[in-house]
Design a protein around this motif. Sequence first.
Motif, PDB file in Angstrom:
ATOM      1  N   HIS A  90      -9.763  87.234 -22.675  1.00  0.00           N
ATOM      2  CA  HIS A  90     -11.525  87.325 -22.812  1.00  0.00           C
ATOM      3  C   HIS A  90     -12.190  86.617 -21.571  1.00  0.00           C
ATOM      4  O   HIS A  90     -11.748  85.111 -20.585  1.00  0.00           O
ATOM      5  N   PRO A  91     -13.480  87.163 -21.251  1.00  0.00           N
ATOM      6  CA  PRO A  91     -14.065  86.631 -20.282  1.00  0.00           C
ATOM      7  C   PRO A  91     -14.547  85.162 -20.485  1.00  0.00           C
ATOM      8  O   PRO A  91     -15.156  84.923 -21.595  1.00  0.00           O
ATOM      9  N   GLY A  92     -14.062  84.232 -19.327  1.00  0.00           N
ATOM     10  CA  GLY A  92     -15.004  82.701 -19.763  1.00  0.00           C
ATOM     11  C   GLY A  92     -13.623  81.629 -20.732  1.00  0.00           C
ATOM     12  O   GLY A  92     -14.137  80.970 -21.131  1.00  0.00           O
ATOM     13  N   PHE A  93     -12.532  82.303 -20.661  1.00  0.00           N
ATOM     14  CA  PHE A  93     -11.455  81.317 -21.575  1.00  0.00           C
ATOM     15  C   PHE A  93     -11.280  80.274 -20.441  1.00  0.00           C
ATOM     16  O   PHE A  93     -11.633  80.507 -19.432  1.00  0.00           O
ATOM     17  N   TYR A  94     -11.166  79.071 -21.570  1.00  0.00           N
ATOM     18  CA  TYR A  94     -10.511  77.399 -20.323  1.00  0.00           C
ATOM     19  C   TYR A  94      -9.397  76.487 -21.579  1.00  0.00           C
ATOM     20  O   TYR A  94      -9.652  76.840 -22.697  1.00  0.00           O
ATOM     21  N   LYS A  95      -9.218  76.087 -20.977  1.00  0.00           N
ATOM     22  CA  LYS A  95      -8.389  74.676 -21.283  1.00  0.00           C
ATOM     23  C   LYS A  95      -9.135  73.531 -21.312  1.00  0.00           C
ATOM     24  O   LYS A  95      -9.339  73.166 -19.602  1.00  0.00           O
ATOM     25  N   GLU A  96      -9.373  72.477 -22.607  1.00  0.00           N
ATOM     26  CA  GLU A  96      -9.790  71.079 -21.873  1.00  0.00           C
ATOM     27  C   GLU A  96      -8.976  70.532 -21.062  1.00  0.00           C
ATOM     28  O   GLU A  96      -7.345  70.718 -21.924  1.00  0.00           O
ATOM     29  N   PRO A  97      -9.088  69.364 -20.211  1.00  0.00           N
ATOM     30  CA  PRO A  97      -8.081  68.929 -19.376  1.00  0.00           C
ATOM     31  C   PRO A  97      -7.778  68.346 -20.084  1.00  0.00           C
ATOM     32  O   PRO A  97      -8.442  67.059 -20.414  1.00  0.00           O
ATOM     33  N   SER A  98      -6.716  67.528 -19.691  1.00  0.00           N
ATOM     34  CA  SER A  98      -5.787  65.325 -20.904  1.00  0.00           C
ATOM     35  C   SER A  98      -6.364  64.839 -19.973  1.00  0.00           C
ATOM     36  O   SER A  98      -6.754  65.009 -18.462  1.00  0.00           O
ATOM     37  N   VAL A  99      -7.004  64.081 -21.054  1.00  0.00           N
ATOM     38  CA  VAL A  99      -7.244  63.166 -19.581  1.00  0.00           C
ATOM     39  C   VAL A  99      -6.383  62.118 -19.775  1.00  0.00           C
ATOM     40  O   VAL A  99      -5.506  61.883 -20.756  1.00  0.00           O
ATOM     41  N   LYS A 100      -6.131  61.469 -18.227  1.00  0.00           N
ATOM     42  CA  LYS A 100      -4.979  60.838 -17.778  1.00  0.00           C
ATOM     43  C   LYS A 100      -5.649  59.247 -17.702  1.00  0.00           C
ATOM     44  O   LYS A 100      -6.178  58.181 -18.226  1.00  0.00           O
ATOM     45  N   ASP A 101      -4.165  58.571 -18.307  1.00  0.00           N
ATOM     46  CA  ASP A 101      -4.465  57.007 -18.857  1.00  0.00           C
ATOM     47  C   ASP A 101      -4.954  56.564 -17.137  1.00  0.00           C
ATOM     48  O   ASP A 101      -4.412  56.468 -16.610  1.00  0.00           O
ATOM     49  N   PRO A 102      -5.647  55.268 -17.369  1.00  0.00           N
ATOM     50  CA  PRO A 102      -6.186  54.706 -16.322  1.00  0.00           C
ATOM     51  C   PRO A 102      -5.011  53.974 -15.307  1.00  0.00           C
ATOM     52  O   PRO A 102      -5.048  53.883 -14.342  1.00  0.00           O
ATOM     53  N   VAL A 148     -14.347  73.913 -15.959  1.00  0.00           N
ATOM     54  CA  VAL A 148     -15.004  75.355 -15.442  1.00  0.00           C
ATOM     55  C   VAL A 148     -13.811  76.513 -16.230  1.00  0.00           C
ATOM     56  O   VAL A 148     -13.066  76.638 -17.132  1.00  0.00           O
ATOM     57  N   CYS A 149     -14.386  77.424 -15.937  1.00  0.00           N
ATOM     58  CA  CYS A 149     -13.290  78.743 -16.787  1.00  0.00           C
ATOM     59  C   CYS A 149     -12.118  78.664 -16.085  1.00  0.00           C
ATOM     60  O   CYS A 149     -12.369  78.532 -15.096  1.00  0.00           O
ATOM     61  N   ALA A 150     -10.705  79.054 -16.453  1.00  0.00           N
ATOM     62  CA  ALA A 150     -10.056  79.577 -16.106  1.00  0.00           C
ATOM     63  C   ALA A 150      -9.841  80.733 -14.562  1.00  0.00           C
ATOM     64  O   ALA A 150      -9.313  80.812 -13.631  1.00  0.00           O
ATOM     65  N   ARG A 151     -11.090  81.839 -14.118  1.00  0.00           N
ATOM     66  CA  ARG A 151     -11.998  82.348 -13.374  1.00  0.00           C
ATOM     67  C   ARG A 151     -11.598  81.619 -12.602  1.00  0.00           C
ATOM     68  O   ARG A 151     -11.099  82.016 -11.059  1.00  0.00           O
ATOM     69  N   CYS A 152     -12.653  80.878 -12.835  1.00  0.00           N
ATOM     70  CA  CYS A 152     -13.131  79.376 -11.427  1.00  0.00           C
ATOM     71  C   CYS A 152     -12.152  78.617 -11.074  1.00  0.00           C
ATOM     72  O   CYS A 152     -11.944  78.858  -9.841  1.00  0.00           O
ATOM     73  N   HIS A 153     -11.449  78.239 -12.063  1.00  0.00           N
ATOM     74  CA  HIS A 153     -10.349  77.434 -11.247  1.00  0.00           C
ATOM     75  C   HIS A 153      -9.320  77.745 -10.393  1.00  0.00           C
ATOM     76  O   HIS A 153      -8.878  77.148  -9.736  1.00  0.00           O
ATOM     77  N   SER A 154      -8.922  79.096 -10.684  1.00  0.00           N
ATOM     78  CA  SER A 154      -7.748  80.328  -9.777  1.00  0.00           C
ATOM     79  C   SER A 154      -8.825  80.712  -8.938  1.00  0.00           C
ATOM     80  O   SER A 154      -8.068  80.390  -7.714  1.00  0.00           O
ATOM     81  N   LEU A 155     -10.529  80.521  -8.285  1.00  0.00           N
ATOM     82  CA  LEU A 155     -10.504  80.964  -7.418  1.00  0.00           C
ATOM     83  C   LEU A 155     -10.659  79.178  -6.293  1.00  0.00           C
ATOM     84  O   LEU A 155     -10.545  79.804  -5.334  1.00  0.00           O
ATOM     85  N   ARG A 156     -11.021  78.307  -7.352  1.00  0.00           N
ATOM     86  CA  ARG A 156     -11.082  77.308  -6.255  1.00  0.00           C
ATOM     87  C   ARG A 156     -10.053  76.906  -5.776  1.00  0.00           C
ATOM     88  O   ARG A 156      -9.718  76.658  -4.898  1.00  0.00           O
ATOM     89  N   HIS A 157      -8.994  77.228  -6.834  1.00  0.00           N
ATOM     90  CA  HIS A 157      -7.814  76.365  -6.341  1.00  0.00           C
ATOM     91  C   HIS A 157      -6.854  77.426  -4.938  1.00  0.00           C
ATOM     92  O   HIS A 157      -6.036  76.865  -4.751  1.00  0.00           O
TER      93      HIS A 157
END
Length: 601
Positions: A104-116, A168-177
């Motif tokens: 469905h439109p707008g699907f996203y995944k919360e990015p994992s937080v990296k250890d400093p 950002v949504c998965a669609r924007c992530h794909s377009l950007r990268h």
Amino acid sequence: MIIARNLPASKTKLKPLLSLSFLVQSPLTPSKTHNSYCNFYPQNPTKTNFQYFFSSKPTNPNPPKHQTFPSLHLTRDGNYDDATPPATVCPGCGVHMQYTNPKHPGFYKEPSVKDPDYKSDAHLVPISLESEFPGSLKRGFFVEPDSQNPDLDLAENESVLGKRPPVVCARCHSLRHYGKVKDPTVENLLPEFDFYHTVGRRLVSSSGARTVVLLVVDAVDFDGSFPKKVAKLVSDSIEENFTAWKEGKSGNVARIVLVVTKIDLLPSSLSPLGFEQWVRRRAREGGASVIKKVHLVSSVRNWGLKNLAEDVIELAGARGHVWAVGAQNAGKSTLLNAMAKCVGGNERKVSYLTEAPVPGTTLGIVRVEGVLPGQAKLFDTPGLLNPQQITTRLNREEQRLVHISKELKPRTYRIKEGHSVHIGGLMRLDIVELSVDSLYVSVWASPYLPLHMGKTENVSTMVEDHFGRQLQPPIGDKRVKDLGKWVRQEFRVSGNRWDSSSVDVAAAGLGWFGIGLKGEAILGVWTYEGVGVVLRDALIPYRAQSFEVTGFTVSKIVSKADQALNKSLSQSEKKRKRSNQEVAASAELLVSAIHEDANSC
């Protein structure tokens, strides 16, 4: 604060309010508008009914009538309304976000937080004693600790600095990268963008905040990208609201700012003053009767952005609303991103829109933060679809050939009556009648488009023999039929100079023919049915210094492909000859060895 679903006590699960508050709606009823919701709660739900919801199955197989379910929020209103939480809308394209269904439109995944300390070498254990390694090796393999490196990458240290990039949504992530949409079918679930319902009625409102309209137009496709309906709508409202204002009534008079982008693609020798006058004439003819400002800009080279930003801030005032409106791929999102970088300010409040050469990158209204001061607001809107642009019929590979990414250079022919010029398999110009011996035709289009000039009497075989092959786009025989019917228009033109073009014959989304003659001519223009073709004053008057010859003009992409193929064939031939020589040499050695053995016996 937390929200609990209506489940038995043993199965109750708690979720953060941020992740569910924007999914839960009030009891759903059939919407009056076509783009509010994809579906409403049915009387007798079945398994198939729930394909429209975020949840894969109902929480209760026999839900009571008062129970509600999170519905798929398929609108394009974006985050125009202040009541809409910013986290519920993708900051790149404006679509409402969800994390449940990747189809469905707008699907996203919360990015994992990296250890400093993920780049720290504290966890490394030496594999040998120092004395076992010579000093020369130690000098070559010594690793500096990260804390001593002043040029740390911002993206890698965002968790440390508290500046994580917006999700950002998965669609924007794909377009950007990756520069492409991973699953284009997902966008088909969204309703068509109803410009008047979402944006138009706010532009013409006689009350409310001051309105500034940025009409964004592509310099190399001015007529194809100029939003005529929007220009006429806003211009008419300006006259009506101004009359009401003079009578003492409520009258919000909008300000139109015409922004011509991508001027770096035009020849650098073009006069800015002459180009601005040409732009104002074409804009008036397109319906923009009242223009407050005209700005010629390049988002790539930062030309004219500072003056544009200053004028927009002044016109918007402390509480105004600024709307960026334009055709698909006119460069709105790129322009607003460039303005945000130019204005500067608090970088943590600046949002960056998704940029891509894919038509329709922006899906909903996006409120751009960090550009305007005070309570003024800046909005990006989805690109308007112009079905007369030939690019709307092309696939992604064909669009790459048509897309103009470098400064335009003319390809000029000197042509007599009874001859024709093809631009790929998309457009043809016939010289039907001439009052003089010859005229000059300059082709202004992508350098990747092949050209052909020959006698008109021979063009009947061009479609069957060369379209989809030597003349691309379209790419392939099947695509020729997919693009539609080949139709003809006729134009009567005149000019008074040999050394410069007097008129242009332009096709929306493709380019134009510049016609230079001292006399009169009748031209026949062929292209696919429905493609917009206009006759206008010449945008660029001059022509190329050297002329093209009869026959096919190989495009750069075909030329490179031929060079690569020839190089490959040459290398293969050399390998084959070398192999034959080695085989012959081996055979000679074998024969000589046999003779030596025979003699010894």
